[in-house]
Write an enzyme that holds these catalytic residues in place. Structure first.
Site, PDB file in Angstrom:
ATOM      1  N   LYS A 253      -5.492 -36.526 -58.170  1.00 40.57           N
ATOM      2  CA  LYS A 253      -3.752 -35.925 -58.633  1.00 40.57           C
ATOM      3  C   LYS A 253      -3.745 -34.891 -57.625  1.00 40.57           C
ATOM      4  O   LYS A 253      -4.091 -34.054 -57.398  1.00 40.57           O
ATOM      5  CB  LYS A 253      -5.120 -35.442 -60.162  1.00 40.57           C
ATOM      6  CG  LYS A 253      -3.441 -34.058 -60.687  1.00 40.57           C
ATOM      7  CD  LYS A 253      -3.162 -33.009 -60.552  1.00 40.57           C
ATOM      8  CE  LYS A 253      -3.411 -31.720 -60.322  1.00 40.57           C
ATOM      9  NZ  LYS A 253      -2.718 -30.869 -59.399  1.00 40.57           N
TER      10      LYS A 253
ATOM     11  N   GLU B 209       0.552 -30.212 -57.453  1.00 39.16           N
ATOM     12  CA  GLU B 209       2.296 -30.839 -58.317  1.00 39.16           C
ATOM     13  C   GLU B 209       3.246 -29.699 -56.542  1.00 39.16           C
ATOM     14  O   GLU B 209       4.600 -30.262 -56.508  1.00 39.16           O
ATOM     15  CB  GLU B 209       2.514 -30.003 -59.208  1.00 39.16           C
ATOM     16  CG  GLU B 209       2.070 -28.905 -59.294  1.00 39.16           C
ATOM     17  CD  GLU B 209       0.842 -27.782 -59.514  1.00 39.16           C
ATOM     18  OE1 GLU B 209      -0.331 -28.613 -59.094  1.00 39.16           O
ATOM     19  OE2 GLU B 209       0.592 -26.501 -59.473  1.00 39.16           O
TER      20      GLU B 209
ATOM     21  N   SER C 195      -7.929 -22.992 -55.808  1.00 40.17           N
ATOM     22  CA  SER C 195      -8.526 -21.077 -55.222  1.00 40.17           C
ATOM     23  C   SER C 195      -9.591 -20.996 -56.072  1.00 40.17           C
ATOM     24  O   SER C 195     -10.199 -21.766 -57.131  1.00 40.17           O
ATOM     25  CB  SER C 195      -6.917 -20.305 -56.086  1.00 40.17           C
ATOM     26  OG  SER C 195      -7.731 -21.314 -57.204  1.00 40.17           O
TER      27      SER C 195
ATOM     28  N   GLU D  44      -8.612 -12.460 -50.264  1.00 37.05           N
ATOM     29  CA  GLU D  44      -7.447 -13.688 -49.547  1.00 37.05           C
ATOM     30  C   GLU D  44      -6.479 -13.352 -49.842  1.00 37.05           C
ATOM     31  O   GLU D  44      -5.345 -13.385 -51.223  1.00 37.05           O
ATOM     32  CB  GLU D  44      -8.065 -14.971 -50.579  1.00 37.05           C
ATOM     33  CG  GLU D  44      -7.907 -16.068 -50.088  1.00 37.05           C
ATOM     34  CD  GLU D  44      -7.545 -17.611 -50.737  1.00 37.05           C
ATOM     35  OE1 GLU D  44      -8.034 -17.761 -51.810  1.00 37.05           O
ATOM     36  OE2 GLU D  44      -8.253 -18.267 -49.331  1.00 37.05           O
TER      37      GLU D  44
ATOM     38  N   CYS E 203      -8.333 -22.678 -45.262  1.00 40.08           N
ATOM     39  CA  CYS E 203      -9.254 -22.292 -45.838  1.00 40.08           C
ATOM     40  C   CYS E 203     -10.452 -21.260 -45.142  1.00 40.08           C
ATOM     41  O   CYS E 203     -11.066 -20.949 -45.373  1.00 40.08           O
ATOM     42  CB  CYS E 203      -9.837 -23.191 -46.973  1.00 40.08           C
ATOM     43  SG  CYS E 203     -10.804 -24.475 -46.206  1.00 40.08           S
TER      44      CYS E 203
ATOM     45  N   PHE F 208      -2.548 -26.736 -53.088  1.00 44.15           N
ATOM     46  CA  PHE F 208      -0.952 -27.418 -51.646  1.00 44.15           C
ATOM     47  C   PHE F 208      -1.190 -27.909 -50.326  1.00 44.15           C
ATOM     48  O   PHE F 208      -0.746 -28.077 -49.267  1.00 44.15           O
ATOM     49  CB  PHE F 208      -0.488 -26.367 -51.954  1.00 44.15           C
ATOM     50  CG  PHE F 208      -0.317 -25.002 -51.161  1.00 44.15           C
ATOM     51  CD1 PHE F 208       0.063 -25.018 -50.509  1.00 44.15           C
ATOM     52  CD2 PHE F 208      -0.955 -24.219 -52.154  1.00 44.15           C
ATOM     53  CE1 PHE F 208      -0.079 -23.815 -49.467  1.00 44.15           C
ATOM     54  CE2 PHE F 208      -1.321 -22.768 -51.018  1.00 44.15           C
ATOM     55  CZ  PHE F 208      -0.743 -22.434 -49.826  1.00 44.15           C
TER      56      PHE F 208
HETATM   57  P1  NAD Z   1      -4.651 -23.574 -56.869  1.00 44.95           P
HETATM   58  O1  NAD Z   1      -6.142 -23.675 -57.343  1.00 44.95           O
HETATM   59  O2  NAD Z   1      -3.447 -22.545 -57.527  1.00 44.95           O
HETATM   60  O3  NAD Z   1      -4.203 -25.229 -57.039  1.00 44.95           O
HETATM   61  C1  NAD Z   1      -5.397 -26.383 -57.230  1.00 44.95           C
HETATM   62  C2  NAD Z   1      -5.732 -27.406 -57.933  1.00 44.95           C
HETATM   63  O4  NAD Z   1      -5.486 -27.270 -59.713  1.00 44.95           O
HETATM   64  C3  NAD Z   1      -4.082 -28.078 -58.135  1.00 44.95           C
HETATM   65  O5  NAD Z   1      -3.407 -29.173 -58.769  1.00 44.95           O
HETATM   66  C4  NAD Z   1      -4.074 -27.815 -59.185  1.00 44.95           C
HETATM   67  O6  NAD Z   1      -2.183 -28.392 -60.176  1.00 44.95           O
HETATM   68  C5  NAD Z   1      -4.726 -26.908 -60.173  1.00 44.95           C
HETATM   69  N1  NAD Z   1      -4.343 -25.967 -60.675  1.00 44.95           N
HETATM   70  C6  NAD Z   1      -4.155 -24.655 -60.345  1.00 44.95           C
HETATM   71  N2  NAD Z   1      -3.978 -23.993 -61.785  1.00 44.95           N
HETATM   72  C7  NAD Z   1      -4.753 -24.500 -62.307  1.00 44.95           C
HETATM   73  C8  NAD Z   1      -5.459 -24.336 -64.042  1.00 44.95           C
HETATM   74  N3  NAD Z   1      -5.061 -23.453 -64.472  1.00 44.95           N
HETATM   75  N4  NAD Z   1      -6.090 -24.835 -64.597  1.00 44.95           N
HETATM   76  C9  NAD Z   1      -6.182 -26.034 -64.257  1.00 44.95           C
HETATM   77  N5  NAD Z   1      -5.768 -26.731 -63.332  1.00 44.95           N
HETATM   78  C10 NAD Z   1      -5.087 -26.022 -62.327  1.00 44.95           C
HETATM   79  O7  NAD Z   1      -4.833 -23.670 -55.272  1.00 44.95           O
HETATM   80  P2  NAD Z   1      -3.633 -23.574 -54.399  1.00 44.95           P
HETATM   81  O8  NAD Z   1      -2.676 -23.364 -54.322  1.00 44.95           O
HETATM   82  O9  NAD Z   1      -3.595 -24.814 -54.290  1.00 44.95           O
HETATM   83  O10 NAD Z   1      -4.533 -23.745 -53.015  1.00 44.95           O
HETATM   84  C11 NAD Z   1      -5.094 -23.106 -52.029  1.00 44.95           C
HETATM   85  C12 NAD Z   1      -6.529 -22.264 -52.272  1.00 44.95           C
HETATM   86  O11 NAD Z   1      -7.254 -23.719 -52.447  1.00 44.95           O
HETATM   87  C13 NAD Z   1      -6.474 -21.512 -51.684  1.00 44.95           C
HETATM   88  O12 NAD Z   1      -7.751 -20.355 -51.808  1.00 44.95           O
HETATM   89  C14 NAD Z   1      -7.679 -21.795 -50.111  1.00 44.95           C
HETATM   90  O13 NAD Z   1      -8.074 -20.916 -49.660  1.00 44.95           O
HETATM   91  C15 NAD Z   1      -8.048 -22.979 -51.572  1.00 44.95           C
HETATM   92  N6  NAD Z   1      -8.623 -23.689 -50.489  1.00 44.95           N
HETATM   93  C16 NAD Z   1      -9.953 -23.641 -50.314  1.00 44.95           C
HETATM   94  C17 NAD Z   1     -10.783 -24.829 -49.420  1.00 44.95           C
HETATM   95  C18 NAD Z   1     -12.501 -24.581 -49.310  1.00 44.95           C
HETATM   96  O14 NAD Z   1     -12.432 -26.089 -48.363  1.00 44.95           O
HETATM   97  N7  NAD Z   1     -12.875 -24.535 -49.377  1.00 44.95           N
HETATM   98  C19 NAD Z   1      -9.382 -25.893 -48.968  1.00 44.95           C
HETATM   99  C20 NAD Z   1      -8.550 -25.752 -49.331  1.00 44.95           C
HETATM  100  C21 NAD Z   1      -7.927 -25.271 -49.891  1.00 44.95           C
END
Ligand code: NAD
Length: 492
Positions: free
Chosen positions: A176, A179, A229, A385, A284, A152
């Protein structure tokens, strides 16, 4: 593009109403206004996109690279024309300030610009006479249908770490979006449509777990880029790999910065405040723990407290605002809970940003900048985090101890050092276990022509997003060994 506020998918060159039984509200985190509704598309809809992309791949991969990049030049121009609209959309759905959203879109466009160099970047290698009269070539060919699963916090930029390279290399694509923030990509796809790309080359499928699981399992999808994450990154990496796909999977972070006594304190505190509180800490590459060494402690602590308390918090569309809300109410509650946990572990609250009153935005998900001091380096809060505007302060006696602390965490996304000493800087960049290092830099975000590196639990895979890494990820090598005996030429 949408149907009474309900977002549409873009599959095979047309906007389609999802057959989803469930829609989620897309909510402005500053105002709680509902901006639209996003479908939780079914696996079958992902499969339709994958099949459309597979059909499009047949002729897209045969389209010469110099022709393929013409669509990216058009896209770059359209992104520039719609720059303000896209930036405002990011602020409205994600909460960051307009200046931060503009910075994000600039980074997105830079990736399109770099991918326009594909006719050079995608070239292979040749060596004549690997044995007498035998030549060997290595060429790069596209992988096929590829997909991105996005988080997000950078709705405009993160898909661009992958998509322009994938297309330029001759692959077809599915995005994708998160959401929570689907509107920015919806607008970007409207622009992609205007470039005239052949149908099926790019596809947008909204959704959550069911859509993701089909991306992981569908045999036609050959490569997956994930950002999010760490627990989900691990899941994506293992399930995608088990299905025989290439996967690059970027996870969470807990970024330390180390301040030595010889650092320029004015610059250090200004930059650290931007790193810790910019994007409300939802980056991040946000600084999350500051380690002061020796005498750095007192001046740094005082200046950071002033920077935190003085930050203007509010709705990101107001130009004077320096920090917006966090993404959701559950996120706000989680951050406040972690601040409390820090206090229970023995830290003291130097600046407490919980439950602030932001006039005019009483329904927003605001947490003001918060600083915890005397945080236990071995405690949970020093390692977890938080993904909010919370900075933990730790004091240690030497750079060696500070590097030991940096290397003790599970993540390895970024580590920064503030100093005047070249020798200390060299030691730090040599020894710190993180993929992105900043020296007198607060957010060491690689430009598009460098890989967005990450180590340890911040990245699963080999090749990162952006740059030559992306070109390698989106191509498979083919090696050709040829012999053409000279006597055969006498036939002509
Ligand atoms: P998230 O892991 O909750 O969601 C990311 C994506 O995964 C979304 O599209 C979501 O629909 C999908 N998703 C979530 N749970 C799922 C599941 N159980 N099964 C399958 N798909 C699933 O992450 P977020 O809250 O949207 O983003 C924040 C996180 O992203 C933080 O931990 C941040 O550090 C990390 N991030 C990392 C970087 C990097 O370059 N390392 C960059 C940006 C964000």
């Amino acid at each position: 593009m949408n149907d009474n506020g309900k977002l549409l998918n873009y599959i095979n060159g047309e906007w389609r109403r999802s057959a989803a039984s469930e829609y989620l509200d897309v909510v402005n985190p500053a105002t709680s206004e509902v901006l639209g509704q996003v479908p939780l598309s079914s696996g079958a809809e992902v499969a339709e996109a994958a099949e459309a992309a597979a059909r499009a791949f047949v002729s897209w991969r045969r389209t010469p690279a110099p022709e393929r990049i013409q669509y990216l030049f058009k896209l770059k121009n359209l992104l520039e024309e719609h720059f303000e609209e896209l930036s405002r959309t990011i602020t409205m759905e994600c909460g960051k300030t307009l200046a931060e959203s503009r910075g994000e879109m600039r980074r997105a466009i830079e990736n399109v610009e770099v991918a326009c160099g594909i006719p050079m970047l995608m070239q292979g290698d040749v060596l004549e006479d690997v044995a007498s009269g035998i030549d060997e070539f290595m060429i790069r060919q596209p992988v096929g249908v590829c997909a991105a699963i996005c988080p997000f916090n950078f709705p405009g930029m993160i898909p661009f770490w992958f998509l322009p390279y994938a297309l330029a290399c001759g692959n077809t694509y599915i995005v994708k979006p998160s959401e929570k923030v689907p509107l920015t990509m919806q607008k970007v796809f409207h622009l992609l449509e205007q470039t005239g790309l052949p149908k099926g080359v790019v596809n947008l499928v909204h959704g959550a777990k069911e859509a993701v699981d089909m991306i992981l399992d569908h045999p036609t999808i050959r490569a997956i880029s994930f950002v999010g994450s760490t627990p989900v990154a691990k899941y994506i990496y293992s399930r995608g790999a088990a299905a025989g796909k290439r996967v690059q999977s970027q996870g969470g972070a807990k970024n330390p910065i180390v301040v030595l006594p010889d650092a320029d304190m004015e610059m250090t505190t200004r930059i650290t405040a931007d790193s810790a509180f910019g994007c409300a800490g939802q980056r991040c590459l946000a600084a999350s723990v500051a380690v002061t060494v020796g005498e750095a402690r007192h001046t740094f602590t005082e200046a950071m407290a002033a920077a935190a308390a003085g930050r203007v918090v509010g709705y990101g569309l107001d130009e004077q605002v320096q920090m917006g809300p966090v993404i959701s109410k559950p996120s706000q509650q989680r951050i406040e809970g972690l601040i409390q946990q820090g206090v229970e572990e023995g830290a003291t609250l130097l600046v407490d940003g919980r439950r602030p009153a932001i006039s005019g935005y009483e329904n927003g998900n605001f947490v003001r900048p918060t600083i915890l001091r005397n945080v236990n380096p071995a405690g949970e809060i020093a390692k977890t985090e938080i993904f909010g505007p919370v900075l933990s302060l730790i004091h240690l006696d030497s750079i060696d101890e500070a590097i030991q602390f940096v290397n003790s965490g599970q993540y390895g996304n970024m580590a920064c050092l503030f100093t005047n000493s070249g020798a200390a800087a060299r030691q730090f960049r040599y020894e710190a276990e993180a993929g992105n290092i900043g020296i007198n830099i607060g957010v060491a975000a690689p430009m598009a022509f460098f890989p967005f590196s990450g180590w340890k639990d911040s990245f699963f895979g080999t090749l990162h997003g952006q740059s030559k890494h992306a070109v390698e990820f989106f191509t498979q090598t083919k090696v050709i060994v040829e012999r053409w005996p000279k006597q055969w030429s006498r036939q002509f």
